[in-house]
Design a protein around this motif. Structure first.
Motif, PDB file in Angstrom:
ATOM      1  N   ILE A 110       0.837  -1.208   0.000  1.00  0.00           N
ATOM      2  CA  ILE A 110       0.000   0.000   0.000  1.00  0.00           C
ATOM      3  C   ILE A 110       0.868   1.253   0.000  1.00  0.00           C
ATOM      4  CG2 ILE A 110      -1.683   1.304   1.345  1.00  0.00           C
ATOM      5  CD1 ILE A 110      -2.777  -1.424   2.337  1.00  0.00           C
ATOM      6  N   SER A 111       1.895   1.267   0.850  1.00  0.00           N
ATOM      7  CA  SER A 111       2.783   2.422   0.928  1.00  0.00           C
ATOM      8  C   SER A 111       3.526   2.642  -0.384  1.00  0.00           C
ATOM      9  CB  SER A 111       3.783   2.235   2.072  1.00  0.00           C
ATOM     10  OG  SER A 111       4.678   3.318   2.154  1.00  0.00           O
ATOM     11  N   ALA A 112       4.019   1.545  -0.989  1.00  0.00           N
ATOM     12  CA  ALA A 112       4.743   1.662  -2.251  1.00  0.00           C
ATOM     13  C   ALA A 112       3.839   2.206  -3.350  1.00  0.00           C
ATOM     14  CB  ALA A 112       5.315   0.306  -2.651  1.00  0.00           C
ATOM     15  N   ALA A 113       2.593   1.730  -3.394  1.00  0.00           N
ATOM     16  CA  ALA A 113       1.652   2.212  -4.405  1.00  0.00           C
ATOM     17  C   ALA A 113       1.351   3.696  -4.206  1.00  0.00           C
ATOM     18  CB  ALA A 113       0.370   1.381  -4.347  1.00  0.00           C
ATOM     19  N   ARG A 114       1.220   4.119  -2.957  1.00  0.00           N
ATOM     20  CA  ARG A 114       0.952   5.536  -2.681  1.00  0.00           C
ATOM     21  C   ARG A 114       2.117   6.426  -3.109  1.00  0.00           C
ATOM     22  NH1 ARG A 114      -1.704   4.933   3.399  1.00  0.00           N
ATOM     23  NH2 ARG A 114      -3.814   4.324   2.703  1.00  0.00           N
ATOM     24  N   ARG A 115       3.334   5.864  -3.050  1.00  0.00           N
ATOM     25  CA  ARG A 115       4.500   6.637  -3.474  1.00  0.00           C
ATOM     26  C   ARG A 115       4.681   6.627  -4.988  1.00  0.00           C
ATOM     27  NH1 ARG A 115       9.267   4.454   0.550  1.00  0.00           N
ATOM     28  NH2 ARG A 115       8.024   4.223   2.442  1.00  0.00           N
ATOM     29  N   GLY A 116       3.814   5.891  -5.689  1.00  0.00           N
ATOM     30  CA  GLY A 116       3.877   5.856  -7.140  1.00  0.00           C
ATOM     31  C   GLY A 116       4.656   4.711  -7.729  1.00  0.00           C
ATOM     32  N   ALA A 117       5.126   3.788  -6.886  1.00  0.00           N
ATOM     33  CA  ALA A 117       5.891   2.649  -7.383  1.00  0.00           C
ATOM     34  C   ALA A 117       4.967   1.635  -8.053  1.00  0.00           C
ATOM     35  CB  ALA A 117       6.649   1.980  -6.233  1.00  0.00           C
ATOM     36  N   THR A 118       5.509   0.870  -8.979  1.00  0.00           N
ATOM     37  CA  THR A 118       4.801  -0.267  -9.555  1.00  0.00           C
ATOM     38  C   THR A 118       4.861  -1.416  -8.550  1.00  0.00           C
ATOM     39  OG1 THR A 118       5.424   0.409 -11.790  1.00  0.00           O
ATOM     40  CG2 THR A 118       4.691  -1.863 -11.500  1.00  0.00           C
ATOM     41  N   THR A 119       3.736  -2.084  -8.297  1.00  0.00           N
ATOM     42  CA  THR A 119       3.702  -3.138  -7.291  1.00  0.00           C
ATOM     43  C   THR A 119       3.212  -4.454  -7.891  1.00  0.00           C
ATOM     44  OG1 THR A 119       1.473  -2.441  -6.597  1.00  0.00           O
ATOM     45  CG2 THR A 119       3.342  -1.561  -5.362  1.00  0.00           C
ATOM     46  N   ALA A 120       3.709  -5.548  -7.328  1.00  0.00           N
ATOM     47  CA  ALA A 120       3.323  -6.888  -7.783  1.00  0.00           C
ATOM     48  C   ALA A 120       3.265  -7.819  -6.583  1.00  0.00           C
ATOM     49  CB  ALA A 120       4.298  -7.413  -8.825  1.00  0.00           C
ATOM     50  N   LEU A 121       2.396  -8.820  -6.678  1.00  0.00           N
ATOM     51  CA  LEU A 121       2.218  -9.791  -5.595  1.00  0.00           C
ATOM     52  C   LEU A 121       2.231 -11.199  -6.169  1.00  0.00           C
ATOM     53  CD1 LEU A 121       1.502 -10.665  -2.689  1.00  0.00           C
ATOM     54  CD2 LEU A 121      -0.912 -10.235  -3.250  1.00  0.00           C
ATOM     55  N   ILE A 122       3.177 -12.000  -5.692  1.00  0.00           N
ATOM     56  CA  ILE A 122       3.218 -13.433  -6.008  1.00  0.00           C
ATOM     57  C   ILE A 122       2.906 -14.134  -4.693  1.00  0.00           C
ATOM     58  CG2 ILE A 122       4.561 -15.309  -7.036  1.00  0.00           C
ATOM     59  CD1 ILE A 122       6.479 -13.095  -8.077  1.00  0.00           C
ATOM     60  N   GLY A 123       1.636 -14.220  -4.350  1.00  0.00           N
ATOM     61  CA  GLY A 123       1.227 -14.663  -3.028  1.00  0.00           C
ATOM     62  C   GLY A 123       0.348 -15.896  -3.049  1.00  0.00           C
ATOM     63  N   PRO A 124      -0.390 -16.107  -1.967  1.00  0.00           N
ATOM     64  CA  PRO A 124      -1.193 -17.319  -1.828  1.00  0.00           C
ATOM     65  C   PRO A 124      -2.477 -17.315  -2.644  1.00  0.00           C
ATOM     66  CG  PRO A 124      -1.459 -15.917   0.089  1.00  0.00           C
ATOM     67  CD  PRO A 124      -0.392 -15.280  -0.749  1.00  0.00           C
ATOM     68  N   GLY A 125      -2.832 -16.171  -3.226  1.00  0.00           N
ATOM     69  CA  GLY A 125      -4.041 -16.118  -4.041  1.00  0.00           C
ATOM     70  C   GLY A 125      -5.313 -15.911  -3.263  1.00  0.00           C
ATOM     71  N   ARG A 126      -5.199 -15.862  -1.946  1.00  0.00           N
ATOM     72  CA  ARG A 126      -6.375 -15.666  -1.089  1.00  0.00           C
ATOM     73  C   ARG A 126      -5.911 -15.105   0.252  1.00  0.00           C
ATOM     74  NH1 ARG A 126      -5.286 -21.150  -1.265  1.00  0.00           N
ATOM     75  NH2 ARG A 126      -6.681 -21.431  -3.020  1.00  0.00           N
TER      76      ARG A 126
END
Length: 340
Positions: A110-126
């Motif tokens: 959330i913080s990275a997105a607010r700063r304008g960074a591109t964000t990605a998640l390779i997570g559990p899917g839920r």
């Protein structure tokens, strides 16, 4: 075993259940490959840096393995436990791992997105991590029947992101499908229905039964003025050690130069050399043997060691790494073979 028996628990087979997640490794990679069509926004991006935030030990090892296997890279990359202060619009922030409730990782995205960074998640899917991710976060799906950690998902998810910055989506998907084919070919050899004589994963599990285990590789020597070569064995060994330790098996990584020293000290500390050991007072003293797995080699001259190499010597470094890591993952699912 019928499907009803499997899901009802009437014929519960712990080994088959443990292997269920392993059997999805090829499917995990194909799901990542199918998602590359949504990564077009990364093409041509000129990132200042790429920050990887792993939420668990295996994810961290997978991230470090990817960096080692595809170096040198055109961007500075870091694997860290917290969002750096410098992150802003010129950076790519990737959260990777299986933990669904990593609040710190959610806040980092959330913080990275607010700063304008591109964000990605390779997570559990839920779970909360997936649900709280910013709307424009690149989020990789998982196969509908998969449940649990997947080293292959972490590795190929990171590769998909990094490759998509410089390469066409079709080319990226083709590379990932090649890795999926390699994982599936390895999984055919690793079926729990195959015994240790024809199953390299079972042979690996039986070799290390009731032992302390060291994972290592061999270092490639070359002239100092040449670019550093990829060392698949060492990269796999580091990641395999993390997978084993997090799944309840003994496993620690050692640099190859340290292995002979540890083996020598282990022999020196055997019960037969203990001057204070009295079999009448102390009873029977059992020793835990020390075994060495040497990844990326067809043969090993070390005592109490087993070499693990790819079946096809002409494969690429990444294909070989995926095959060996799938084998390491599968070995954690097997029961030790019973002697006849």
């Amino acid at each position: 075993m019928t499907d009803d028996g499997y899901f009802s628990g009437a014929s519960y087979d712990p080994e088959t259940v443990r292997f269920f997640d392993v059997a999805h490794e090829g499917a995990q990679i194909r799901t990542i490959a199918a998602h590359t069509q949504h990564l077009g926004t990364l093409r041509g991006a000129e990132f200042r840096s790429i920050v990887i935030l792993p939420t668990d030990q295996v994810a961290r090892a997978a991230a470090e393995m990817v960096i080692e296997l595809i170096s040198p890279l055109p961007w500075p990359m870091s694997v860290t436990d917290k969002l750096p202060h410098f992150v802003g619009p010129l950076d790519l922030v990737i959260v990777v791992g299986e933990r669904a409730d990593a609040d710190w990782a959610s806040l980092a995205l959330i913080s990275a997105a607010r700063r304008g960074a591109t964000t990605a998640l390779i997570g559990p899917g839920r779970g909360p991590l997936n649900e709280d991710a910013p709307a424009d976060t690149i989020n990789f799906p998982i196969p509908p029947t998969a449940d649990g950690a997947s080293p292959s998902r972490y590795i190929t998810g990171l590769l998909a992101l990094l490759w998509s910055i410089t390469d066409d989506g079709v080319m990226v998907a083709d590379r990932l499908h090649e890795l999926a084919d390699a994982a599936d070919a390895e999984l055919e050899q690793l079926s729990p229905e195959r015994d240790a004589t024809v199953n390299p994963g079972c042979a690996l599990r039986d070799f290390t039964a009731d032992a302390r285990v060291i994972h290592t590789g061999s270092r490639i020597d070359q002239p100092a003025d040449l670019p550093a070569s990829i060392n698949v064995g060492l990269a796999v060994a580091r990641c395999a050690a993390s997978i084993w330790s997090t799944r309840g098996l003994s496993g620690e990584f050692l640099e190859p130069e340290q292995v002979p020293v540890v083996l020598e000290r282990s022999q020196e500390s055997s019960a037969s050399d203990d001057i204070f050991y009295d079999p009448f007072l102390d009873g029977e003293k059992s020793l835990v043997s020390l075994k060495v797995i040497v990844w990326g080699q067809a043969q090993s001259q070390l005592p109490n060691s087993l070499a693990m190499a790819c079946t096809d010597t002409d494969t690429s470094d990444l294909v070989c790494a995926v095959q060996l890591l799938t084998r390491a993952f599968a070995a954690t699912a097997y029961d030790v073979s019973k002697e006849d």
